[in-house]
Design an enzyme around this catalytic site. Structure first.
Site, short mmCIF file in Angstrom:
data_model
loop_
_atom_site.label_atom_id
_atom_site.label_comp_id
_atom_site.label_asym_id
_atom_site.label_seq_id
_atom_site.Cartn_x
_atom_site.Cartn_y
_atom_site.Cartn_z
N PHE A 1 45.76 -55.60 74.90
CA PHE A 1 45.14 -56.54 75.84
C PHE A 1 44.44 -57.63 75.04
O PHE A 1 43.50 -57.34 74.29
CB PHE A 1 44.13 -55.87 76.78
CG PHE A 1 43.56 -56.86 77.76
CD1 PHE A 1 44.25 -57.20 78.91
CD2 PHE A 1 42.36 -57.51 77.51
CE1 PHE A 1 43.74 -58.15 79.80
CE2 PHE A 1 41.84 -58.46 78.38
CZ PHE A 1 42.55 -58.77 79.54
N LYS B 1 32.69 -61.64 74.27
CA LYS B 1 31.92 -60.65 75.02
C LYS B 1 30.47 -60.48 74.51
O LYS B 1 29.65 -61.33 74.80
CB LYS B 1 32.68 -59.32 75.06
CG LYS B 1 34.00 -59.45 75.87
CD LYS B 1 34.54 -58.15 76.40
CE LYS B 1 35.63 -58.41 77.43
NZ LYS B 1 36.98 -58.19 76.98
N ASP C 1 41.50 -58.45 66.80
CA ASP C 1 40.85 -58.78 68.06
C ASP C 1 39.76 -57.73 68.28
O ASP C 1 40.02 -56.63 68.75
CB ASP C 1 41.87 -58.78 69.21
CG ASP C 1 41.22 -59.10 70.56
OD1 ASP C 1 39.99 -59.04 70.65
OD2 ASP C 1 41.97 -59.41 71.52
C1 PLP Z 1 38.18 -59.06 77.26
C2 PLP Z 1 39.16 -59.15 76.15
C3 PLP Z 1 39.85 -60.35 75.85
C4 PLP Z 1 39.77 -61.58 76.74
O1 PLP Z 1 38.49 -62.09 76.89
P1 PLP Z 1 38.17 -63.07 78.12
O2 PLP Z 1 36.80 -63.57 77.83
O3 PLP Z 1 38.27 -62.25 79.36
O4 PLP Z 1 39.21 -64.15 78.08
C5 PLP Z 1 40.67 -60.36 74.76
N1 PLP Z 1 40.81 -59.28 73.97
C6 PLP Z 1 40.18 -58.12 74.22
C7 PLP Z 1 40.37 -56.96 73.30
C8 PLP Z 1 39.34 -58.00 75.32
O5 PLP Z 1 38.75 -56.84 75.59
#
Ligand code: PLP
Length: 405
Positions: free
Chosen positions: A144, A258, A229
């Protein structure tokens, strides 16, 4: 003015909002630490923490103060046409934490991912000598990385992709946790890989021990950028500042978002060393709000809180306790408990149905948790949670895991 009610709020959202989410029927009106209250005054413990954006908890006084102080200057946005007084300190702090020499601020996680992909491709052409238009990036099944059209181009989840094509080419998807599957996909045109050290949305999937290190070594030997990521796993959640540290992996590129702003506003960032980041020259990439002084002021405070309050260490200790106690319950509904730090996934047995009814029952008992991938209940509370608060939660979790659903 009439009093706000949960019913009203839910109705309005449902009537006027696109139905792209399926929220639990609870309205959060006030928050403090790990606790939230609905408009009627019912109290809940937040065990989702906005997908780990709220690692520092609700209403943290230091972050609130930093935000208010910046707002009072009258300067919340300068655009990058000018300099501002907070961005430099923010970038310096992120460089210190990641060990990289440069960073590029954006807003959302998906934008950080988009930025990293653009950077990796440009680096591939200009530094690795990949023929123009041929750069390949390897991603991992079950990933994701966000919801934009380019990002879902390398998702393996049909729900995320169906009827959103045509997709951006140039991605290969390999099996997560299988080194050969990765190695076989590499060609001379592989510029980078993009990987989550633990697939959180994917169901708290932890790769076999040594895997990340093996992949990262192979990347360095073959001039491939290892892009981590850590938008959800980073910043203390798994018991280290970055989840890659569990295997002593030093990525070439970090994507963070985040918790970097403690849930106050969208702030994201991409980090790398000079030889990678210098493919960006004036005018070729940017964002109006990226690097804004309000976001920078908030992020400085949010990062300082993580360090000063030793939240990664806390997550390691309390996460092990929390997860072990759930394991010890030996619930007849639980297939497996997977955890690292305070990122805990409870896999529900097939015979017991989906995770959603468990989450609804937890909510009735005052715990907010959200299912991920149908069969997994995720517990990921703010990292400031105390042992007493975990014990409070465990009592209720036990009741739910031993009830008929
Ligand atoms: C939440 C998330 C994203 C995307 O972040 P947004 O601020 O919702 O665009 C990308 N990678 C990971 C691993 C995430 O948990």
């Amino acid at each position: 003015m009439s009093k706000v009610t949960s019913k009203d709020c839910i109705e309005k959202e449902n009537n006027c909002g696109a139905h792209n989410y399926h929220p639990l029927p609870i309205v959060i009106a006030r928050g403090e630490g790990v606790w939230v209250w609905d408009p009627e005054g019912n109290k809940y413990m937040d065990c989702l923490a906005s997908y780990s954006a709220l690692n520092q908890g609700y209403n943290h006084p230091k972050i609130v103060e930093a935000a208010l102080e910046q707002i009072k200057t009258g300067v919340t946005l300068t655009s990058r046409a000018f300099y501002n007084t907070r961005l430099g300190d923010f970038l310096k702090l992120v460089c210190e934490l990641t060990g990289h020499s440069r960073c590029l601020p954006m807003n959302t996680g998906a934008e950080a991912v988009e930025t990293a992909i653009k950077m990796a491709r440009k680096w591939g052409y200009e530094k690795k000598g990949i023929p123009e238009g041929q750069a390949e990036i390897i991603a991992f099944a079950g990933n994701f990385h966000g919801r934009t059209n380019m990002v879902i181009s390398f998702s393996s989840d049909e729900d995320y992709r169906k009827n959103f094509g045509p997709f951006t080419p140039g991605f290969k998807i390999v099996e997560f946790g299988n080194f050969d599957s990765f190695k076989d996909a590499v060609t001379e045109n592989t510029a980078a890989i993009i990987i989550e050290p633990i697939q959180a949305e994917g169901g708290i999937i932890i790769p076999p021990e040594g895997y990340l290190k093996q992949v990262s070594n192979y990347c360095s030997e073959n001039k491939i950028l290892f892009m981590a990521d850590e938008i959800q796993t980073g910043l203390g959640r798994t018991g280290k500042m970055f989840a890659c540290e569990h295997e002593d992996v030093v990525p070439d590129v970090f994507m963070l978002a985040k918790a970097i702003s403690g849930g106050f506003m969208p702030v994201s960032i991409v980090t790398a060393d000079d030889d990678v980041m210098d493919v960006f020259t004036p005018g070729i990439h940017g964002s109006t709000y990226g690097g804004n002084p309000l976001g920078a002021a908030v992020a400085i405070a949010a990062l300082n809180v993580l360090v000063e309050e030793k939240l990664p260490e806390r997550a390691a200790e309390l996460g092990d306790y929390f997860a072990d106690e759930i394991r010890k319950m030996n619930s007849p509904h639980v297939e497996e408990v997977r955890s690292r730090g305070l990122l805990i996934g409870v896999e529900v047995k097939k015979e017991s149905g989906s995770a959603r009814p468990f989450c609804e029952k937890l909510m009735d008992k005052g715990i907010l948790a959200k299912e991920t991938h149908d069969s997994v209940i995720r517990f990921a509370p703010p990292l400031i949670i105390s042992k007493e608060e975990i014990d409070w939660a465990l009592e209720r979790i036990a009741e739910v895991l031993f009830s008929d659903v």
